[in-house]
Design a protein around this motif. Structure first.
Motif, PDB file in Angstrom:
ATOM      1  N   ARG A 295       0.830  -1.206   0.000  1.00 51.96           N
ATOM      2  CA  ARG A 295       0.000   0.000   0.000  1.00 51.96           C
ATOM      3  C   ARG A 295       0.859   1.248   0.000  1.00 51.96           C
ATOM      4  O   ARG A 295       1.980   1.245   0.508  1.00 51.96           O
ATOM      5  CB  ARG A 295      -0.893   0.024   1.250  1.00 51.96           C
ATOM      6  CG  ARG A 295      -1.750  -1.208   1.387  1.00 51.96           C
ATOM      7  CD  ARG A 295      -2.714  -1.147   2.522  1.00 51.96           C
ATOM      8  NE  ARG A 295      -2.067  -0.933   3.803  1.00 51.96           N
ATOM      9  CZ  ARG A 295      -2.733  -0.768   4.942  1.00 51.96           C
ATOM     10  NH1 ARG A 295      -4.041  -0.802   4.953  1.00 51.96           N
ATOM     11  NH2 ARG A 295      -2.093  -0.573   6.070  1.00 51.96           N
ATOM     12  N   SER A 296       0.311   2.317  -0.569  1.00 54.82           N
ATOM     13  CA  SER A 296       0.941   3.617  -0.414  1.00 54.82           C
ATOM     14  C   SER A 296       0.699   4.040   1.031  1.00 54.82           C
ATOM     15  O   SER A 296      -0.148   3.476   1.715  1.00 54.82           O
ATOM     16  CB  SER A 296       0.347   4.624  -1.395  1.00 54.82           C
ATOM     17  OG  SER A 296      -1.013   4.853  -1.098  1.00 54.82           O
ATOM     18  N   GLY A 297       1.419   4.988   1.513  1.00 55.42           N
ATOM     19  CA  GLY A 297       1.205   5.436   2.889  1.00 55.42           C
ATOM     20  C   GLY A 297      -0.184   6.005   3.081  1.00 55.42           C
ATOM     21  O   GLY A 297      -0.744   6.619   2.180  1.00 55.42           O
ATOM     22  N   ALA A 298      -0.778   5.767   4.243  1.00 56.58           N
ATOM     23  CA  ALA A 298      -2.108   6.306   4.548  1.00 56.58           C
ATOM     24  C   ALA A 298      -1.943   7.722   5.094  1.00 56.58           C
ATOM     25  O   ALA A 298      -1.411   7.907   6.187  1.00 56.58           O
ATOM     26  CB  ALA A 298      -2.821   5.429   5.566  1.00 56.58           C
ATOM     27  N   PRO A 299      -2.374   8.712   4.348  1.00 54.79           N
ATOM     28  CA  PRO A 299      -2.245  10.083   4.828  1.00 54.79           C
ATOM     29  C   PRO A 299      -3.274  10.388   5.909  1.00 54.79           C
ATOM     30  O   PRO A 299      -4.233   9.645   6.082  1.00 54.79           O
ATOM     31  CB  PRO A 299      -2.513  10.910   3.568  1.00 54.79           C
ATOM     32  CG  PRO A 299      -3.448  10.056   2.777  1.00 54.79           C
ATOM     33  CD  PRO A 299      -3.032   8.632   3.059  1.00 54.79           C
ATOM     34  N   GLU A 300      -3.054  11.479   6.601  1.00 53.91           N
ATOM     35  CA  GLU A 300      -4.049  11.898   7.585  1.00 53.91           C
ATOM     36  C   GLU A 300      -5.342  12.279   6.878  1.00 53.91           C
ATOM     37  O   GLU A 300      -6.427  12.058   7.383  1.00 53.91           O
ATOM     38  CB  GLU A 300      -3.519  13.094   8.375  1.00 53.91           C
ATOM     39  CG  GLU A 300      -4.335  13.392   9.599  1.00 53.91           C
ATOM     40  CD  GLU A 300      -3.640  14.379  10.492  1.00 53.91           C
ATOM     41  OE1 GLU A 300      -4.277  15.395  10.812  1.00 53.91           O
ATOM     42  OE2 GLU A 300      -2.475  14.137  10.853  1.00 53.91           O
TER      43      GLU A 300
END
Length: 124
Positions: free
Chosen positions: A49-54
């Motif tokens: 997964r790509s990073g989970a942003p806020e």
């Protein structure tokens, strides 16, 4: 499937992060009711997964195994049989993250059992 039929699909899933970009998931999928089939099952997948942003978009790709159960009607006899087995499952996901851990997800699943109808599901 081979007849290009359309039906509903539903899923319930739990995903657990592993490291910064990985995850594992456990899912129950109901593949709907195409003509003469009622297939559902349980699957587990490994995800990148790509990073989970806020807040904002994240993306993922998953692959794993799926154990399916299919109540199928034999034509022309009309008798029912319970078929089951293993199949690979592949998924792509896009998520929009709201504040405070809420998100909306668009998920595409492809299930490809050997010598059986393949299914593609788009879930929101």
């Amino acid at each position: 499937n081979a007849n290009d039929e359309r039906t509903f699909a539903a899923a319930a899933s739990y995903t657990h992060p592993v490291g910064r970009r990985g995850a594992v998931s456990l899912s129950y999928l109901n593949e709907g009711h195409p003509l003469d089939h009622h297939r559902d099952g349980v699957g587990t997948q490994f995800w990148l997964r790509s990073g989970a942003p806020e807040r904002g978009w994240s993306f993922g790709a998953g692959a794993g195994g799926y154990y399916y159960f299919d109540t199928a009607r034999a034509v022309p006899s009309g008798a029912y049989s319970n078929d089951h087995g293993w199949a690979p499952i592949y998924s792509l996901s896009a998520q929009w993250h709201f504040r405070q851990r809420w998100f909306a997800q668009l998920l595409a699943n492809r299930i490809s059992p050997r010598n059986k109808d393949h299914t593609t599901a788009l879930l929101f």
